[in-house]
Design a protein around this motif. Sequence first.
Motif, PDB file in Angstrom:
ATOM      1  N   PRO A 173     104.649  20.071 105.688  1.00 49.43           N
ATOM      2  CA  PRO A 173     104.819  21.476 106.083  1.00 49.43           C
ATOM      3  C   PRO A 173     105.106  22.376 104.874  1.00 49.43           C
ATOM      4  O   PRO A 173     105.708  21.953 103.896  1.00 49.43           O
ATOM      5  N   ARG A 174     104.623  23.629 104.982  1.00 49.47           N
ATOM      6  CA  ARG A 174     104.918  24.666 103.990  1.00 49.47           C
ATOM      7  C   ARG A 174     104.570  24.217 102.571  1.00 49.47           C
ATOM      8  O   ARG A 174     105.387  24.280 101.658  1.00 49.47           O
ATOM      9  N   SER A 175     103.344  23.763 102.428  1.00 48.52           N
ATOM     10  CA  SER A 175     102.862  23.353 101.114  1.00 48.52           C
ATOM     11  C   SER A 175     101.432  23.841 100.929  1.00 48.52           C
ATOM     12  O   SER A 175     100.800  24.323 101.873  1.00 48.52           O
ATOM     13  N   ILE A 176     100.913  23.712  99.717  1.00 48.98           N
ATOM     14  CA  ILE A 176      99.560  24.156  99.391  1.00 48.98           C
ATOM     15  C   ILE A 176      98.834  23.040  98.652  1.00 48.98           C
ATOM     16  O   ILE A 176      99.390  22.451  97.707  1.00 48.98           O
ATOM     17  N   VAL A 177      97.625  22.740  99.080  1.00 46.73           N
ATOM     18  CA  VAL A 177      96.748  21.830  98.345  1.00 46.73           C
ATOM     19  C   VAL A 177      95.794  22.705  97.543  1.00 46.73           C
ATOM     20  O   VAL A 177      94.998  23.459  98.107  1.00 46.73           O
ATOM     21  N   ALA A 178      95.874  22.624  96.233  1.00 51.60           N
ATOM     22  CA  ALA A 178      95.105  23.506  95.358  1.00 51.60           C
ATOM     23  C   ALA A 178      93.612  23.213  95.443  1.00 51.60           C
ATOM     24  O   ALA A 178      93.180  22.115  95.811  1.00 51.60           O
ATOM     25  N   ALA A 179      92.818  24.210  95.078  1.00 51.43           N
ATOM     26  CA  ALA A 179      91.364  24.087  95.119  1.00 51.43           C
ATOM     27  C   ALA A 179      90.900  22.884  94.304  1.00 51.43           C
ATOM     28  O   ALA A 179      91.378  22.638  93.194  1.00 51.43           O
ATOM     29  N   GLY A 180      89.975  22.125  94.894  1.00 47.71           N
ATOM     30  CA  GLY A 180      89.386  20.994  94.208  1.00 47.71           C
ATOM     31  C   GLY A 180      90.231  19.742  94.175  1.00 47.71           C
ATOM     32  O   GLY A 180      89.838  18.741  93.562  1.00 47.71           O
ATOM     33  N   SER A 181      91.367  19.727  94.848  1.00 45.57           N
ATOM     34  CA  SER A 181      92.259  18.570  94.808  1.00 45.57           C
ATOM     35  C   SER A 181      91.827  17.495  95.804  1.00 45.57           C
ATOM     36  O   SER A 181      91.121  17.769  96.775  1.00 45.57           O
TER      37      SER A 181
END
Length: 219
Positions: A173-181
């Motif tokens: 929860p409340r996290s971000i997976v960066a582009a291209g990961s």
Amino acid sequence: MRTLLAVSAAVLPGALRRFVHTRLLGYELAPTASIGHSIIDVDHLVMGERARIGHLVAMRGLEQVRLDEGAVVLMLVWVNAVRRSTGYFQGLEGRRPELLMGRHSLISVMHFVDACDLVELRDFAAIAGFGSIVQTHAVDMERMVQDASPVRIGEYSLVATRALLLPGAEVPPRSIVAAGSVVTRKLEGSYVFAGSPARAARPLSSDLPFFTRTHTEIA
């Protein structure tokens, strides 16, 4: 026959399209839910108030699809699965070919979702940007069989452009997976996760407005 009805519905005007979906295919659509010119060939579909499937979406082979209140699949999204009745995944107990979307969750544009096992977006979760892949099945090299594991995206989390989520991936929860990961496992904590495989890059404050919003629209 179900597939023929689902394909036919995609080209019908709104009222007739809804008639086919609700009366002939048995889908459960709230009065304010809507489906665009899309092919929805699944066993069971439930859509809550203001839930929406946009145009040029294809969903096939799933046993259940559920979009809770305000959940949205925008357009040019392909969700594919293999029903348990096919026997394709021999000996795999508990496999659930389903897509479950919580309140105000989002799948944006031009994504591919392999839902041979459960794919779950919890409340306010988003697969955003373009071109991400969610994959729930892969070859088990030791046993020489197809294997599958669920993929889950936690509340208020965001998966950015061209990310890859592999079988068993879990975004907290409340996290971000960066582009291209590339997410290969269950992640933990409130972070920006980046890289291949994705690792915690920097912490995030739990009181960011994005993590406390009460609606899907972003100005």
